[in-house]
Design a protein around this motif. Structure first.
Motif, PDB file in Angstrom:
ATOM      1  N   ASP A 120       0.901  -1.147  -0.101  1.00 46.63           N
ATOM      2  CA  ASP A 120      -0.075  -0.049   0.069  1.00 46.63           C
ATOM      3  C   ASP A 120       0.870   1.164  -0.022  1.00 46.63           C
ATOM      4  O   ASP A 120       1.500   1.655   1.003  1.00 46.63           O
ATOM      5  N   ALA A 123       0.613   5.357   1.779  1.00 44.13           N
ATOM      6  CA  ALA A 123      -0.519   4.647   2.658  1.00 44.13           C
ATOM      7  C   ALA A 123      -1.303   5.543   3.677  1.00 44.13           C
ATOM      8  O   ALA A 123      -2.582   5.239   3.966  1.00 44.13           O
ATOM      9  N   ILE A 128      -6.135   1.180   3.269  1.00 43.79           N
ATOM     10  CA  ILE A 128      -6.220   0.301   2.082  1.00 43.79           C
ATOM     11  C   ILE A 128      -5.492  -1.061   2.518  1.00 43.79           C
ATOM     12  O   ILE A 128      -6.312  -2.135   2.505  1.00 43.79           O
ATOM     13  N   GLY A 129      -4.350  -1.065   3.015  1.00 45.05           N
ATOM     14  CA  GLY A 129      -3.478  -2.175   2.853  1.00 45.05           C
ATOM     15  C   GLY A 129      -4.181  -2.983   4.267  1.00 45.05           C
ATOM     16  O   GLY A 129      -4.130  -4.181   4.346  1.00 45.05           O
ATOM     17  N   LEU A 143       2.838  -1.313   4.462  1.00 43.60           N
ATOM     18  CA  LEU A 143       2.313   0.060   4.176  1.00 43.60           C
ATOM     19  C   LEU A 143       3.555   0.913   4.061  1.00 43.60           C
ATOM     20  O   LEU A 143       4.245   1.058   4.947  1.00 43.60           O
ATOM     21  N   SER A 190      -2.429   2.120  -4.394  1.00 40.53           N
ATOM     22  CA  SER A 190      -2.119   3.512  -4.024  1.00 40.53           C
ATOM     23  C   SER A 190      -3.219   4.472  -4.319  1.00 40.53           C
ATOM     24  O   SER A 190      -3.836   4.531  -5.372  1.00 40.53           O
TER      25      SER A 190
END
Length: 291
Positions: A120, A123, A128-129, A143, A190
């Protein structure tokens, strides 16, 4: 005069609605929870009980600060994304529902792989990650973030969601080539800075005056980070590895072209709940597209 938790919530909601605040219901609930130290479930349970005067004062102070432009997430220090509770500070962007489209795309793709190492990049809070790791048990996630204060939030959120065993964080610059020691990833996701520099001053005051410009400014045309990541991070992907971006309004077609020219095929555009092209994803291939 003494007021119940429920009446305190209703009064705050009314004040916010009259001032044109969107999501007044959620904002009022979050502020009463923060002022009282109660969870949403506890607030519902205790709605008929009287709130202490200090809780009432704290709730109204939060509401006034929100009416003055401060985002609720920064006022209470947390927010929810894809069902995950996240610590939030002014060092990171507030996770938004639009970004869940990118998280969903990554989760679906990661779930189809026998093994999956995910980066990610840019981050921020790590939303998201962390969503990928929480929903894909075999995924290993890094991250990557350049800002040290944002990295602190990433680390807090890794611990908060009990993902220490499968998620790590690291200071990396998305605009520079990654070190070889970073290894390869099956997927890079991303949500980079994508607001054109000249447009930042035209943003809503709650964003312009409170959210970090480092996470907003995408250069003259808003596309600097897309170009840099496609050019410099493609070698960090495995064969047929996936790259997926969140994009701003009106940017999807140009990001699609950047990815095609950078050697990505099967490039797709996904829309958010409002029908706006929001995610562009593709897989690494050998041939560079030529128009």
């Amino acid at each position: 005069m003494a007021v119940t938790y429920n009446n305190l919530y209703l009064d705050l909601r009314t004040k916010l609605r009259r001032s044109g605040i969107e999501e007044a219901t959620q904002a009022a609930r979050e502020m009463v929870c923060s002022a009282s130290g109660k969870t949403k479930e506890e607030l519902l349970r205790d709605g008929a009980l009287y709130a202490p005067p200090e809780t009432e004062r704290a709730a109204y102070e939060l509401a006034q600060r929100h009416l003055n432009g401060e985002p609720v997430a920064y006022l209470i220090g947390e927010w929810e994304f894809y069902g995950l509770p996240l610590d939030i500070s002014p060092s990171v962007l507030i996770p938004r529902p639009d970004t869940e489209v990118l998280a969903q795309r990554a989760i679906e793709a990661a779930g189809e792989l026998e093994e999956c190492r995910v980066l990610d990049l840019c981050a921020g809070s790590g939303c998201i990650g962390l969503a990928v790791a929480a929903n894909v048990p075999h995924a290993r996630v890094l991250l990557g973030e350049i800002d040290e204060e944002a990295l602190k939030i990433c680390r807090q959120n890794i611990r908060r969601n009990n993902l220490t065993g499968r998620v790590a964080s690291m200071r990396v610059d998305a605009r520079e080539k990654p070190p070889r020691s970073l290894g390869e990833f099956h997927m890079i996701v991303s949500n980079p800075p994508y607001i054109p520099t000249r447009d930042i001053e035209t943003l809503d005051a709650s964003v312009r005056d409170h959210e970090p410009h480092l996470a907003l400014d995408g250069g003259a045309d808003g596309l600097d980070f897309y170009r840099a990541i496609v050019e410099k991070w493609r070698d960090a992907l495995t064969e047929n590895g996936m790259l997926a971006f969140e994009v701003g309004i009106g940017q999807a077609d140009e990001v699609l072209r950047i990815m095609r020219h950078g050697g990505f095929g099967d490039v797709q555009i996904l829309r958010d709940l409002n029908g706006i092209p929001r995610v562009v994803s593709g897989t690494l291939c050998d041939e560079v597209y030529q128009e």
